[in-house]
Design a protein around this motif. Structure first.
Motif, PDB file in Angstrom:
ATOM      1  N   UNK A  21       0.847  -1.195   0.000  1.00  0.00           N
ATOM      2  CA  UNK A  21       0.000   0.000   0.000  1.00  0.00           C
ATOM      3  C   UNK A  21       0.877   1.238   0.000  1.00  0.00           C
ATOM      4  N   UNK A  22       0.576   2.172  -0.883  1.00  0.00           N
ATOM      5  CA  UNK A  22       1.301   3.429  -0.939  1.00  0.00           C
ATOM      6  C   UNK A  22       0.366   4.537  -0.480  1.00  0.00           C
ATOM      7  N   UNK A  23       0.825   5.291   0.491  1.00  0.00           N
ATOM      8  CA  UNK A  23       0.017   6.408   0.976  1.00  0.00           C
ATOM      9  C   UNK A  23       0.101   7.543  -0.031  1.00  0.00           C
ATOM     10  N   UNK A  24      -1.017   8.145  -0.278  1.00  0.00           N
ATOM     11  CA  UNK A  24      -1.051   9.286  -1.185  1.00  0.00           C
ATOM     12  C   UNK A  24      -0.563  10.527  -0.440  1.00  0.00           C
ATOM     13  N   UNK A  25      -0.106  11.525  -1.168  1.00  0.00           N
ATOM     14  CA  UNK A  25       0.265  12.775  -0.493  1.00  0.00           C
ATOM     15  C   UNK A  25      -0.936  13.312   0.275  1.00  0.00           C
ATOM     16  N   UNK A  61       2.054  19.969   1.918  1.00  0.00           N
ATOM     17  CA  UNK A  61       1.746  18.650   1.352  1.00  0.00           C
ATOM     18  C   UNK A  61       2.875  17.731   1.784  1.00  0.00           C
ATOM     19  N   UNK A  62       2.519  16.559   2.317  1.00  0.00           N
ATOM     20  CA  UNK A  62       3.523  15.631   2.839  1.00  0.00           C
ATOM     21  C   UNK A  62       3.187  14.215   2.395  1.00  0.00           C
ATOM     22  N   UNK A  63       4.175  13.537   1.836  1.00  0.00           N
ATOM     23  CA  UNK A  63       4.038  12.141   1.439  1.00  0.00           C
ATOM     24  C   UNK A  63       5.227  11.385   2.005  1.00  0.00           C
ATOM     25  N   UNK A  64       5.014  10.760   3.160  1.00  0.00           N
ATOM     26  CA  UNK A  64       6.094  10.052   3.862  1.00  0.00           C
ATOM     27  C   UNK A  64       6.637   8.900   3.030  1.00  0.00           C
ATOM     28  N   UNK A  65       5.757   8.152   2.391  1.00  0.00           N
ATOM     29  CA  UNK A  65       6.187   6.984   1.624  1.00  0.00           C
ATOM     30  C   UNK A  65       7.059   7.376   0.435  1.00  0.00           C
ATOM     31  N   UNK A  66       6.661   8.416  -0.268  1.00  0.00           N
ATOM     32  CA  UNK A  66       7.415   8.842  -1.450  1.00  0.00           C
ATOM     33  C   UNK A  66       8.567   9.788  -1.103  1.00  0.00           C
ATOM     34  N   UNK A  67       8.623  10.202   0.168  1.00  0.00           N
ATOM     35  CA  UNK A  67       9.641  11.158   0.632  1.00  0.00           C
ATOM     36  C   UNK A  67       9.617  12.435  -0.211  1.00  0.00           C
ATOM     37  N   UNK A 117      13.061   8.627   7.020  1.00  0.00           N
ATOM     38  CA  UNK A 117      11.679   8.964   6.676  1.00  0.00           C
ATOM     39  C   UNK A 117      11.240  10.335   7.200  1.00  0.00           C
ATOM     40  N   UNK A 118      12.198  11.150   7.675  1.00  0.00           N
ATOM     41  CA  UNK A 118      11.837  12.470   8.196  1.00  0.00           C
ATOM     42  C   UNK A 118      12.465  13.581   7.372  1.00  0.00           C
ATOM     43  N   UNK A 119      11.690  14.638   7.102  1.00  0.00           N
ATOM     44  CA  UNK A 119      12.285  15.790   6.423  1.00  0.00           C
ATOM     45  C   UNK A 119      13.256  16.500   7.364  1.00  0.00           C
ATOM     46  N   UNK A 120      14.384  16.965   6.804  1.00  0.00           N
ATOM     47  CA  UNK A 120      15.403  17.644   7.610  1.00  0.00           C
ATOM     48  C   UNK A 120      15.703  19.050   7.100  1.00  0.00           C
ATOM     49  N   UNK A 121      15.281  19.365   5.893  1.00  0.00           N
ATOM     50  CA  UNK A 121      15.512  20.701   5.345  1.00  0.00           C
ATOM     51  C   UNK A 121      14.537  20.978   4.216  1.00  0.00           C
ATOM     52  N   UNK A 122      14.268  22.260   4.016  1.00  0.00           N
ATOM     53  CA  UNK A 122      13.423  22.718   2.921  1.00  0.00           C
ATOM     54  C   UNK A 122      14.209  23.735   2.119  1.00  0.00           C
ATOM     55  N   UNK A 123      14.357  23.483   0.836  1.00  0.00           N
ATOM     56  CA  UNK A 123      14.929  24.481  -0.053  1.00  0.00           C
ATOM     57  C   UNK A 123      13.768  25.205  -0.707  1.00  0.00           C
ATOM     58  N   UNK A 124      13.921  26.515  -0.893  1.00  0.00           N
ATOM     59  CA  UNK A 124      12.829  27.249  -1.503  1.00  0.00           C
ATOM     60  C   UNK A 124      13.159  28.703  -1.701  1.00  0.00           C
ATOM     61  N   UNK A 125      12.131  29.473  -1.992  1.00  0.00           N
ATOM     62  CA  UNK A 125      12.290  30.893  -2.279  1.00  0.00           C
ATOM     63  C   UNK A 125      11.540  31.727  -1.255  1.00  0.00           C
ATOM     64  N   UNK A 126      12.284  32.655  -0.645  1.00  0.00           N
ATOM     65  CA  UNK A 126      11.707  33.613   0.288  1.00  0.00           C
ATOM     66  C   UNK A 126      11.510  34.926  -0.452  1.00  0.00           C
ATOM     67  N   UNK A 127      10.301  35.453  -0.396  1.00  0.00           N
ATOM     68  CA  UNK A 127      10.016  36.756  -0.994  1.00  0.00           C
ATOM     69  C   UNK A 127       9.673  37.716   0.129  1.00  0.00           C
ATOM     70  N   UNK A 143       7.262  16.340  13.459  1.00  0.00           N
ATOM     71  CA  UNK A 143       6.352  15.351  14.020  1.00  0.00           C
ATOM     72  C   UNK A 143       5.154  15.203  13.094  1.00  0.00           C
ATOM     73  N   UNK A 144       4.776  13.966  12.798  1.00  0.00           N
ATOM     74  CA  UNK A 144       3.570  13.674  12.025  1.00  0.00           C
ATOM     75  C   UNK A 144       2.808  12.594  12.777  1.00  0.00           C
ATOM     76  N   UNK A 145       1.585  12.935  13.223  1.00  0.00           N
ATOM     77  CA  UNK A 145       0.780  11.970  13.972  1.00  0.00           C
ATOM     78  C   UNK A 145      -0.646  12.492  14.084  1.00  0.00           C
ATOM     79  N   UNK A 146      -1.587  11.646  14.469  1.00  0.00           N
ATOM     80  CA  UNK A 146      -2.951  12.132  14.684  1.00  0.00           C
ATOM     81  C   UNK A 146      -2.969  13.144  15.832  1.00  0.00           C
ATOM     82  N   UNK A 147      -3.688  14.234  15.631  1.00  0.00           N
ATOM     83  CA  UNK A 147      -3.817  15.254  16.678  1.00  0.00           C
ATOM     84  C   UNK A 147      -4.696  14.693  17.784  1.00  0.00           C
ATOM     85  N   UNK A 148      -4.232  14.692  19.032  1.00  0.00           N
ATOM     86  CA  UNK A 148      -5.008  14.048  20.096  1.00  0.00           C
ATOM     87  C   UNK A 148      -6.341  14.726  20.403  1.00  0.00           C
TER      88      UNK A 148
END
Length: 192
Positions: A21-25, A61-67, A117-127, A143-148
């Motif tokens: 099973x592949x989780x969708x984004x 948008x986060x897709x852990x399976x597809x990284x 399986x965890x993001x450690x950095x984001x590259x992008x554009x700051x305006x 952290x990614x988990x169900x909100x209690x």
């Protein structure tokens, strides 16, 4: 012919069920009650001043399976909070944020870097103030988990980067007031 058709259907169904099973984004909306970008800079070398923005919106948008993933953040620069009303107005002026002309700052990711399986950095554009520059946000936690309480999937992170305000046409009083500004963002987002 019926037997061949049933066999083909059974094989097709069996291959679907046997495939991993592949989780969708998953898409998340930024929780503005728990998301506060902060910025800090040297004030004549006397102290490090810390201020924040009180209104932030966006999507993740986060897709852990597809990284993979993406982040799109909008900061209302008119919501700057230095702790002192007169200074809030000063920071919003033309020499710094010029919020009358540029009421928002944005960050749009171009790439998410993972370690396991965890993001450690984001590259992008700051305006900021009409100037767009590439930056890398380093994640210090994720952290990614169900909100209690909300009973929905949620994600949260703390990240930072360092920019030169002079590169965004906001360099007045540099180098006496530090040109380097550290931007920290605590972000939480809830699944749509």
């Amino acid at each position: 012919m019926k037997t061949l058709s049933k066999l083909a259907t059974a094989l097709a169904l069996g291959s679907i069920l046997a495939a991993p099973a592949f989780a969708a984004p998953e898409s998340y909306v930024v929780d503005g009650t728990h998301t506060f970008p902060r910025f800090s800079y040297s004030h004549f070398g006397y102290s490090t001043q810390l201020s924040r923005f009180d209104r932030t919106t966006g999507t993740v948008v986060f897709d852990k399976a597809a990284k993979t993933g993406s982040v799109d953040i909008v900061i209302d620069t008119r919501s700057v909070d230095t702790g002192f009303g007169t200074f809030n107005e000063h920071i919003q002026g033309e020499d710094f944020l010029d919020t009358a002309k540029y009421p928002t700052a944005t960050f749009k990711s171009t790439r998410v870097l993972f370690d396991a399986d965890k993001p450690v950095a984001l590259e992008g554009n700051l305006t900021l103030k009409g100037v767009t520059r590439p930056v890398t946000l380093t994640l210090t936690s994720f952290q990614a988990m169900p909100h209690p309480m909300l009973k929905k999937n949620a994600i949260g992170a703390n990240a930072f980067t360092v920019v030169k305000r002079s590169e965004f046409n906001a360099g007045k009083y540099a180098p006496y007031v530090g040109d380097e500004v550290r931007i920290d963002i605590a972000v939480e987002a809830i699944a749509q």
